[in-house]
Design an enzyme around this catalytic site. Structure first.
Site, PDB file in Angstrom:
ATOM      1  N   SER A  51     103.378 -66.058 -32.759  1.00 37.26           N
ATOM      2  CA  SER A  51     102.444 -64.961 -32.975  1.00 37.26           C
ATOM      3  C   SER A  51     101.482 -65.512 -33.941  1.00 37.26           C
ATOM      4  CB  SER A  51     103.051 -64.025 -33.392  1.00 37.26           C
ATOM      5  OG  SER A  51     104.084 -63.188 -32.575  1.00 37.26           O
TER       6      SER A  51
HETATM    7  N1  SAH Z   1     108.632 -63.802 -33.377  1.00 34.25           N
HETATM    8  C1  SAH Z   1     108.058 -65.268 -32.546  1.00 34.25           C
HETATM    9  C2  SAH Z   1     107.247 -64.455 -31.209  1.00 34.25           C
HETATM   10  C3  SAH Z   1     107.770 -65.271 -30.043  1.00 34.25           C
HETATM   11  S1  SAH Z   1     106.840 -64.697 -28.611  1.00 34.25           S
HETATM   12  C4  SAH Z   1     107.491 -66.109 -33.254  1.00 34.25           C
HETATM   13  O1  SAH Z   1     107.604 -65.886 -34.444  1.00 34.25           O
HETATM   14  O2  SAH Z   1     107.457 -67.209 -32.875  1.00 34.25           O
HETATM   15  C5  SAH Z   1     108.007 -63.499 -28.169  1.00 34.25           C
HETATM   16  C6  SAH Z   1     109.521 -64.072 -27.846  1.00 34.25           C
HETATM   17  O3  SAH Z   1     110.215 -63.010 -27.115  1.00 34.25           O
HETATM   18  C7  SAH Z   1     109.463 -65.158 -26.900  1.00 34.25           C
HETATM   19  O4  SAH Z   1     110.466 -66.303 -27.455  1.00 34.25           O
HETATM   20  C8  SAH Z   1     110.317 -64.576 -25.651  1.00 34.25           C
HETATM   21  O5  SAH Z   1     111.204 -65.530 -25.191  1.00 34.25           O
HETATM   22  C9  SAH Z   1     111.071 -63.406 -26.451  1.00 34.25           C
HETATM   23  N2  SAH Z   1     111.772 -62.465 -25.412  1.00 34.25           N
HETATM   24  C10 SAH Z   1     110.943 -61.782 -24.421  1.00 34.25           C
HETATM   25  N3  SAH Z   1     112.037 -60.916 -23.741  1.00 34.25           N
HETATM   26  C11 SAH Z   1     113.043 -60.863 -24.796  1.00 34.25           C
HETATM   27  C12 SAH Z   1     114.131 -60.081 -24.502  1.00 34.25           C
HETATM   28  N4  SAH Z   1     114.520 -59.134 -23.816  1.00 34.25           N
HETATM   29  N5  SAH Z   1     115.193 -60.295 -25.509  1.00 34.25           N
HETATM   30  C13 SAH Z   1     115.008 -61.418 -26.522  1.00 34.25           C
HETATM   31  N6  SAH Z   1     114.047 -61.961 -26.646  1.00 34.25           N
HETATM   32  C14 SAH Z   1     112.868 -61.844 -25.793  1.00 34.25           C
END
Ligand code: SAH
Length: 221
Positions: free
Chosen positions: A69
Site C-alpha cells: 500500500s
Molecule cells: N497490508 C499489505 C497490503 C497488501 S495488498 C502491505 O502492507 O503490503 C492486499 C493483500 O491482501 C494481498 O497480499 C492479497 O493477497 C491479500 N488478500 C486478498 N484477499 C484476501 C483474503 N480473503 N484473505 C487474506 N488476504 C487476502
C-alpha cells in the site's frame, strides 16, 4: 562503489525524512505514526529492483498481482486505528509485503495478520524476523473469516477491498472496537469505511475514496 553502498541514496534516512514531511503536509497528524514510518525500512518489504522507489508515496507491485500500500494510506489507516487510544491487539486482513503489520507492531502490543497467498506470507515473515518484530502472529487463510480463535478484536484493519463488509469480521469486533476497511468493486469506486461496534449494533462512517486490490476467496498454498 562496492555492493554494500549501492542504493544508499534511495534508502537513506534523508529520503525517509522527506516522505514523512510529505505525509505531514498531506494531513497525517499522529506523531507516533509519523515516527514509526520514518524509522521503518520500507525498502526491505519490496523486491530489490524496486527498492529505490520505496520512499515515494506510491503503491508498488510485490508479485502475485498484489501491491504494497501507499505510505499515505498506511499512515492514515494506522492513525484511524489509534484515534481512541492504543488497542491491545489488531487483526490485519491482507499481510501482503508485511509492511503495514510491521508499522502496527511498533505501536500496538499484538498484531494478528492473515494472508491468502502462501508465498507472500513466507516472505513477510522472513522480513519480520530479520527486523526482530516478535509481536506479529500470522497465518495463511481466507481473511474474510477473520481469525476467530483470537477474537474479539478492539481493532481490525482490512487492506484488500470486498464488495461488502464480511459478516465474520463484524462478529469479531469487540464492543467499542473499530474496523477500517475499503469497500467497493475493483472497477468501480471504493471508499474507506470506519465501522464502530456499539452496545446495540454498528455505526459506519464513510471516509475518502481509495484504490485497493480486491479481497478474494480461498487461499493459495
Ligand atoms: N497490508 C499489505 C497490503 C497488501 S495488498 C502491505 O502492507 O503490503 C492486499 C493483500 O491482501 C494481498 O497480499 C492479497 O493477497 C491479500 N488478500 C486478498 N484477499 C484476501 C483474503 N480473503 N484473505 C487474506 N488476504 C487476502
Amino acid at each position: 562503489m562496492n555492493h554494500h553502498f549501492q542504493g544508499i541514496g534511495m534508502t537513506s534516512q534523508r529520503t525517509r525524512d522527506r516522505l514523512v514531511e510529505r505525509l505531514r503536509r498531506e494531513g497525517i497528524q499522529n506523531q507516533q505514526v509519523l515516527e514509526v514510518i520514518r524509522t521503518t525500512p520500507r525498502h526491505m518489504f519490496i523486491d530489490e529492483a524496486l527498492a529505490h522507489r520505496a520512499y515515494e508515496d506510491t503503491a508498488l507491485p510485490i508479485g502475485h498481482g498484489q501491491t504494497i500500500s501507499q505510505p499515505y494510506i498506511v499512515a492514515r489507516m494506522t492513525e484511524i486505528i489509534l484515534e481512541n487510544g492504543i488497542p491491545g491487539k489488531v487483526l490485519e486482513v491482507g499481510t501482503g509485503s508485511g509492511y503495514q503489520s510491521a508499522v502496527l507492531s511498533r505501536l500496538v502490543p499484538k498484531v494478528y495478520t492473515v494472508e491468502r497467498i502462501n508465498a507472500l506470507l513466507m516472505k513477510a515473515r522472513r522480513v519480520h524476523r530479520s527486523l526482530k518484530l516478535m509481536n506479529i502472529y500470522s497465518r495463511l487463510s481466507n481473511g474474510s473469516w477473520g481469525w476467530p480463535d483470537k477474537a474479539p478484536y478492539p481493532a481490525i484493519m482490512v487492506t484488500a477491498a470486498p464488495e461488502h463488509v464480511p459478516e465474520s469480521l463484524l462478529a469479531q469486533l469487540s464492543v467499542g472496537g473499530r474496523m477500517v476497511i475499503p469497500v467497493g468493486s475493483i472497477s468501480g469506486a471504493q471508499t474507506l469505511r470506519l465501522i464502530t461496534r456499539t452496545p446495540t449494533g454498528f455505526e459506519q462512517q464513510t471516509l475518502n475514496g481509495v484504490h485497493f486490490v480486491p479481497l478474494l476467496d480461498g487461499s493459495i498454498r
